[in-house]
Design a protein around this motif. Structure first.
Motif, PDB file in Angstrom:
ATOM      1  N   GLY A 175      38.260  45.650  63.322  1.00  0.00           N
ATOM      2  CA  GLY A 175      37.401  45.935  64.108  1.00  0.00           C
ATOM      3  C   GLY A 175      37.497  46.393  65.508  1.00  0.00           C
ATOM      4  O   GLY A 175      36.540  46.345  66.450  1.00  0.00           O
ATOM      5  N   LEU A 176      38.879  46.665  66.033  1.00  0.00           N
ATOM      6  CA  LEU A 176      38.933  47.010  67.315  1.00  0.00           C
ATOM      7  C   LEU A 176      38.432  48.232  67.767  1.00  0.00           C
ATOM      8  O   LEU A 176      37.960  48.339  69.124  1.00  0.00           O
ATOM      9  CB  LEU A 176      40.533  47.140  67.619  1.00  0.00           C
ATOM     10  CG  LEU A 176      41.411  45.722  67.098  1.00  0.00           C
ATOM     11  CD1 LEU A 176      42.941  46.123  67.666  1.00  0.00           C
ATOM     12  CD2 LEU A 176      40.812  44.476  67.932  1.00  0.00           C
ATOM     13  N   GLU A 177      38.046  49.171  66.823  1.00  0.00           N
ATOM     14  CA  GLU A 177      37.271  50.382  67.587  1.00  0.00           C
ATOM     15  C   GLU A 177      36.079  50.028  67.911  1.00  0.00           C
ATOM     16  O   GLU A 177      35.615  50.923  68.512  1.00  0.00           O
ATOM     17  CB  GLU A 177      37.562  51.353  66.348  1.00  0.00           C
ATOM     18  CG  GLU A 177      36.564  50.945  65.133  1.00  0.00           C
ATOM     19  CD  GLU A 177      37.201  50.011  64.133  1.00  0.00           C
ATOM     20  OE1 GLU A 177      36.460  49.611  63.033  1.00  0.00           O
ATOM     21  OE2 GLU A 177      38.363  49.634  64.237  1.00  0.00           O
ATOM     22  N   THR A 178      35.487  48.842  67.758  1.00  0.00           N
ATOM     23  CA  THR A 178      34.086  48.554  68.186  1.00  0.00           C
ATOM     24  C   THR A 178      34.199  47.821  69.353  1.00  0.00           C
ATOM     25  O   THR A 178      32.904  47.414  69.744  1.00  0.00           O
ATOM     26  CB  THR A 178      33.439  47.919  66.888  1.00  0.00           C
ATOM     27  OG1 THR A 178      33.977  46.624  66.528  1.00  0.00           O
ATOM     28  CG2 THR A 178      33.486  48.677  65.657  1.00  0.00           C
ATOM     29  N   MET A 179      35.160  47.439  69.925  1.00  0.00           N
ATOM     30  CA  MET A 179      35.302  46.641  71.066  1.00  0.00           C
ATOM     31  C   MET A 179      34.612  47.459  72.315  1.00  0.00           C
ATOM     32  O   MET A 179      34.897  48.701  72.306  1.00  0.00           O
ATOM     33  CB  MET A 179      36.737  46.318  71.336  1.00  0.00           C
ATOM     34  CG  MET A 179      37.417  45.361  70.352  1.00  0.00           C
ATOM     35  SD  MET A 179      36.772  43.788  70.537  1.00  0.00           S
ATOM     36  CE  MET A 179      37.922  43.164  71.944  1.00  0.00           C
ATOM     37  N   PRO A 180      33.985  46.857  73.089  1.00  0.00           N
ATOM     38  CA  PRO A 180      33.529  47.644  74.291  1.00  0.00           C
ATOM     39  C   PRO A 180      34.387  48.522  75.069  1.00  0.00           C
ATOM     40  O   PRO A 180      33.952  49.542  75.354  1.00  0.00           O
ATOM     41  CB  PRO A 180      32.985  46.535  75.382  1.00  0.00           C
ATOM     42  CG  PRO A 180      32.745  45.276  74.265  1.00  0.00           C
ATOM     43  CD  PRO A 180      33.907  45.178  73.457  1.00  0.00           C
ATOM     44  N   CYS A 181      35.582  48.264  75.162  1.00  0.00           N
ATOM     45  CA  CYS A 181      36.589  48.967  76.036  1.00  0.00           C
ATOM     46  C   CYS A 181      36.965  50.385  75.183  1.00  0.00           C
ATOM     47  O   CYS A 181      37.527  51.169  75.707  1.00  0.00           O
ATOM     48  CB  CYS A 181      37.735  48.271  76.362  1.00  0.00           C
ATOM     49  SG  CYS A 181      38.897  47.642  75.337  1.00  0.00           S
ATOM     50  N   ASN A 182      36.796  50.363  73.918  1.00  0.00           N
ATOM     51  CA  ASN A 182      37.040  51.304  72.945  1.00  0.00           C
ATOM     52  C   ASN A 182      35.954  51.877  72.463  1.00  0.00           C
ATOM     53  O   ASN A 182      35.753  52.774  71.322  1.00  0.00           O
ATOM     54  CB  ASN A 182      37.772  50.803  71.740  1.00  0.00           C
ATOM     55  CG  ASN A 182      39.088  50.057  71.857  1.00  0.00           C
ATOM     56  OD1 ASN A 182      39.885  50.507  73.085  1.00  0.00           O
ATOM     57  ND2 ASN A 182      39.575  49.153  71.334  1.00  0.00           N
ATOM     58  N   ALA A 183      34.889  52.036  73.350  1.00  0.00           N
ATOM     59  CA  ALA A 183      33.629  52.685  72.811  1.00  0.00           C
ATOM     60  C   ALA A 183      33.750  54.145  72.619  1.00  0.00           C
ATOM     61  O   ALA A 183      33.018  54.700  71.678  1.00  0.00           O
ATOM     62  CB  ALA A 183      32.388  52.393  73.798  1.00  0.00           C
ATOM     63  N   GLY A 184      34.557  54.777  73.376  1.00  0.00           N
ATOM     64  CA  GLY A 184      35.044  56.047  73.040  1.00  0.00           C
ATOM     65  C   GLY A 184      36.284  56.402  72.143  1.00  0.00           C
ATOM     66  O   GLY A 184      36.678  57.463  72.274  1.00  0.00           O
TER      67      GLY A 184
END
Length: 371
Positions: A317-326
């Motif tokens: 789920g790293l793609e959903t982390m706040p710094c990865n929002a884009g």
């Protein structure tokens, strides 16, 4: 390429061009130091191992909370007027001194966090993890209240809506348990944690905060009870765990030989890697800093994996982390204000002149790169 008037430390096996008329020597670095620099400069992404833009002051206090008087050290960044910072509690390992984590705490604060570290109430024979959890939660409440108290050194500096925990060994266990029971926790980082029976495993499914576990490669008595494979299956939000190659249980801090004697010797050159990902994860979750994206599933993280610094990597789920929002772009450079020192009579000012990590001091050229 070494510009006139610029010092450059060049690792063995690296080419460096020196313009005519420029005095520049090539310094052969010891292998361990070279490895540390190589670890610190693994990619072009903004490296959270280095000191951030803020000057840091530290001070100590004894806090009455949850029925106990607890010594607490606070590392506080110099912030622009009217700006608050997320709160991070760092929990030391069993019978370890808070001073042994000063490097990590200074870096956290320099990146814009109010970082507190308490001496937890464990004895030489036992540790009451439930009591520790209550103590941690009470210290969070205390710190938030201090932020609202105009007479406090923390006045106007604490954002109680963003709270993170970082813990080493049994401090990691206490962080894990607290995250399961305290809904105010937004981020969790465990540095080679150890369980006590199944105290940690049994509460894992209640954790909702994004969760990072950094494991040492060297096994020993001090990390033998943690069951990462089972913990991983019970986490429901974004999580990541991996092994830091060649590291031992004591490498998350600046430990003495006694720790290594009891827990197994690793490689102290891996200490910056523990710091790097603790700061990156915390920054990603609590501030959404897009510069951290490179280290949370991005190009810099991939470079560390490819260089065999990180092993047995298990992301979710790293793609959903706040710094990865884009998405997961390469990181840029962290921008920040010029630092100023807080004038407090009893406060110490941490040094940012870390020649191995501060890019403002020297240029480091890593092996395999022409400069």
């Amino acid at each position: 390429y070494v510009a006139p008037g610029t010092d450059a430390y060049v690792a063995p096996g690296t080419d460096a061009y020196v313009p005519p008329g420029t005095d520049a020597g090539v310094i052969e670095m010891p292998d361990a130091f070279s490895a540390m620099v190589d670890a610190a400069m693994s990619s072009t992404g903004a490296d959270p191992t280095r000191m951030g833009p803020y000057t840091v002051t530290d001070s100590t206090a004894t806090v009455s909370a949850a029925g106990r008087r607890t010594p607490v050290t606070a590392y506080v960044p110099t912030l622009p007027a009217g700006t608050t910072a997320p709160l991070v509690l760092f929990l030391p390992g069993f019978q370890l001194n808070t001073d042994q984590y000063a490097g990590t705490l200074e870096r956290l604060a320099s990146h814009g966090f109010v970082a507190l570290t308490p001496d937890m109430p464990c004895t030489v024979t036992s540790c009451d993890h439930d009591a520790n959890q209550r103590q941690i939660s009470a210290l969070i409440v205390w710190a938030v209240a201090q932020g609202a108290d105009a007479s406090s050194r923390l006045a106007g500096k604490v954002d109680g809506s963003r709270v993170g925990l970082i813990g080493h060994s049994w401090g990691g266990l206490s962080s894990h348990i607290t995250a399961a029971r305290d809904p105010s926790i937004d981020s969790v980082v465990l540095l080679d944690p150890n369980d006590d029976g199944t105290d940690g495993l049994s509460v894992t499914s209640a954790i909702v905060a994004p969760h990072l576990t950094l494991l040492a490669q060297v096994p020993g008595a001090c990390n033998s009870q943690w069951q990462e494979a089972m913990v991983r299956t019970r986490l429901t939000n974004s999580h990541l765990d991996f092994v830091i190659a060649r590291s031992g249980h004591c490498d998350p801090g600046e430990m003495d030989g006694l720790c290594s004697f009891g827990c197994g010797r690793g490689d102290t050159a891996t200490t910056p890697i523990f710091r790097r990902y603790a700061v990156a994860w915390t920054s990603c979750v609590l501030t959404g800093d897009p510069a951290m994206s490179a280290w949370i599933g991005g190009a810099s993280y991939d470079a560390d994996v490819s260089a065999d610094r990180l092993r047995s990597v298990m992301p979710s789920g790293l793609e959903t982390m706040p710094c990865n929002a884009g998405g997961l772009p390469d990181a840029g450079v962290i921008a920040g204000p010029d630092a100023a020192v807080i004038g407090e009579l009893d406060a110490g000012t941490s040094s940012m002149a870390d020649a191995a990590m501060d890019p403002s001091l020297d240029t480091f050229v890593t092996p395999g790169m022409d400069s």
